[in-house]
Each structure stands twice: as C-alpha cells, then as structure tokens.
Scaffold this motif. Sequence first.
Motif, short mmCIF file in Angstrom:
data_model
loop_
_atom_site.label_atom_id
_atom_site.label_comp_id
_atom_site.label_asym_id
_atom_site.label_seq_id
_atom_site.Cartn_x
_atom_site.Cartn_y
_atom_site.Cartn_z
N ASP A 1 -2.51 40.79 -27.79
CA ASP A 1 -4.02 40.50 -28.36
C ASP A 1 -3.66 38.98 -29.38
O ASP A 1 -2.46 38.84 -29.84
CB ASP A 1 -4.41 41.28 -29.51
N ARG B 1 -5.71 42.51 -38.91
CA ARG B 1 -6.31 41.28 -38.24
C ARG B 1 -6.00 40.04 -39.18
O ARG B 1 -6.55 39.91 -40.06
CB ARG B 1 -7.64 41.60 -37.81
N ARG C 1 2.05 47.94 -37.18
CA ARG C 1 0.71 47.04 -36.52
C ARG C 1 0.10 46.55 -37.93
O ARG C 1 0.13 47.25 -38.85
CB ARG C 1 -0.12 48.16 -35.81
N GLN D 1 -2.20 41.21 -34.81
CA GLN D 1 -1.90 42.69 -34.91
C GLN D 1 -0.74 42.95 -34.63
O GLN D 1 -0.18 43.95 -35.46
CB GLN D 1 -3.23 43.43 -34.80
N ASP E 1 -4.99 38.22 -32.09
CA ASP E 1 -5.36 38.21 -33.53
C ASP E 1 -4.13 38.71 -34.80
O ASP E 1 -4.60 38.64 -35.88
CB ASP E 1 -6.27 39.50 -33.81
MG MG Z 1 -7.21 43.42 -32.83
#
Ligand code: MG
Length: 321
Positions: A104, A209, A206, A108, A106
């Motif tokens: 992704d 964001r 993780r 994360q 973002d």
């Molecule tokens: Mg995300």
Amino acid sequence: MGTKAILYIVVPCYNEEKVLPITSGMFLEKVQKLIQAEKIDEKSRIMFVNDGSKDRTWEIILELAKKDEHFIGISQSRNRGHQNAVLAGLMEAKDCCDITISIDCDGQDDINAMNQMIEEYYDGCEIVYGVRSNREKDTIFKRCTAQGFYKFLNAMGAEVVYNHADYRLVSSRVLQEFANYKEVNLFLRGMFPLVGFKSTSVYYERHERIAGESHYPLRKMLALAFDGITSLSVKPIRMITELGIIIAMLSFAGVIWSIVMALLGRTVAGWASMVCIVAFIGGVQLICTGVIGEYIGKIYMEVKHRPRYIISERTMNQEEK
Ligand code: MG
Ligand code: UDP
C-alpha cells in the motif's frame, strides 16, 4: 536475465495526494539501497497504479516519473477498487521483471521487511507473505473488526494467511500461472495460496497511516469478507443443506407428536394434519434449496475456469518434452 533479480514494487493509489509525496521518497530510497547492496538489478522499478483517483494523485505520479527513471505509473480508466488495482499492476509487471512486491502507498507496511522477503526469494520461495506481528498501532475498533474478519473467513471455509493483507512478494513465474485465474471476483490474498509453489511468511510491525484517511471502512471490509467467502468456498450453501436436514428431523418428531396428540384426542379436528404438512414441507423445501445450491456452487466453480493443474518441476528440459 542476470543473477540479480529485477524487482517491481507495485503500489495501488486511490486519492493519495497527501501521502504519495512522502512515501514515494521512502520507496525510492529503499530501491536505491537494494541496488547498491547488489540485491536487485538496476532495472528495478516502483510502479504506481492510479485507481481512478479524483484528486492530484495521477499528476504527482507523472511528476515522479519525470524526476526519476525508477518511478513508473499506470492509470486505470476509473476506480475499480484496491484488489483490481493490485492485479492490474502485477499483470503489467509480470513480463518485465523477476519478482514483484505489492504494498500500500500509505506507509503502514514496513518497507524494511522487503529485505527479508528478497532473501527468502533467493532461498527458493516463490511467494512470501508479509504478516503483521501485532496490531498495537491500530485503533481497538479496527483491531477487533480485522481479527473478526480473519476468524470469520476461516470459519466459513475461505482459508487465508492470518493477519496477511496484500503486502507480498510474488515471483513472475507464479504470476504467469496466476494469469490463468480468469475470475472477476477478486480476493487476491485467498487466491495466491491456490497457485501453490514454495511459500513462506515474513513478520513486520504495522505502522499508522502517514496521512490521509483509510479507504476501508467497516462497510468495505464486510464487502471484502463476503467476496472472499463466496469466491473461495461453497460452505454457505452446504450450511443450507445441513439446516434443511436438521429441520426435517425436527419436523419428523413434530409429525409423530401431532399424531400422538390426535390419537389421544387432545386436539381440535384438522390440527394434526395441518402440523404434519407444515413441518414436512418446511424441511423438504430447505433440503431441496440446498441441493439446488450444491449445483449452483458447482456451476460457479466451473465458470471461473481456474487452471486444473500447475506443474512446478520437470526432470526433462522444455525442448525434450
Ligand atoms: Mg492503509
Ligand atoms: N486503494 C485503491 N483503490 C481503492 C481503495 C484503496 O487502490 O478503491 C489503495 C489505497 O490507495 C492504499 C491501499 O489501497 O494504497 C489500501 O487502502 P487503505 O490504506 O485505505 O486501507 P487500510 O490500510 O485502511 O485497510
């Protein structure tokens, strides 16, 4: 192709003008470091897939591509959703590279996990799943709903790697086979295990964001879970049949009970026959629905035209065959 693998990082982007300027730099730094360390080939690229964004995302991607040759981009004609965006990128990349990593945009997912993913690839793994080691950074609500999501999927017969989303390394060889999975109802994390080949998991933490908002509210997560279950499993149909059998057995007991009551003369005229008919028809109908459902489930599996076998090794060369 040389000894160093060509890596394509595939990054789906939907309305990400806030994060893209930040994370694109992080991706580039990672790729340059990997190239310097001679882990990947100089021809490696970061491929952004614009998923029909309504903000400046595509303009930003165009600027990035102009600035550095390691950035490339493709744009979908309209928003088709995360899964389709990832698939578009992977299919576009599969003929130009040796390995892909989907991630992704973002920030994360921890990009440092890529090092270990690539090591695992050189050790012979064709698919490496990125798995979240913890969810402390998520809100309690997101954590509970996400964990419920994986438990529910498994209970319904759709087997997925626990806590693995779409951060994964896939070799181009696997993607060539994956291209034969022609279905339109996509649930990538459940489909890659179906392809087979040697695979393993890499654990990472993780993060939050970096900017912008999640595009996966509860509503979309439920829709994704529903897609996952219906695309991987026919268990819901089987549950109808099972329910039918249970109700049919209960009705049979009901039939006996009403006859006994009628014989004892404790009922008004017509009651016993009514109960018998209602109970009997209810059970029979559910069983019939389940049986029809079984066939619909089979038709569903057939129309997907999934490959029936994939060969991973041969003792003879391609030419000798
Ligand atoms: Mg995300
Ligand atoms: N995304 C996309 N199309 C969509 C929705 C999301 O390409 O219709 C991308 C988004 O840009 C991001 C990734 O999919 O890179 C995951 O989305 P998000 O971070 O919003 O989901 P979350 O991490 O909250 O589950």
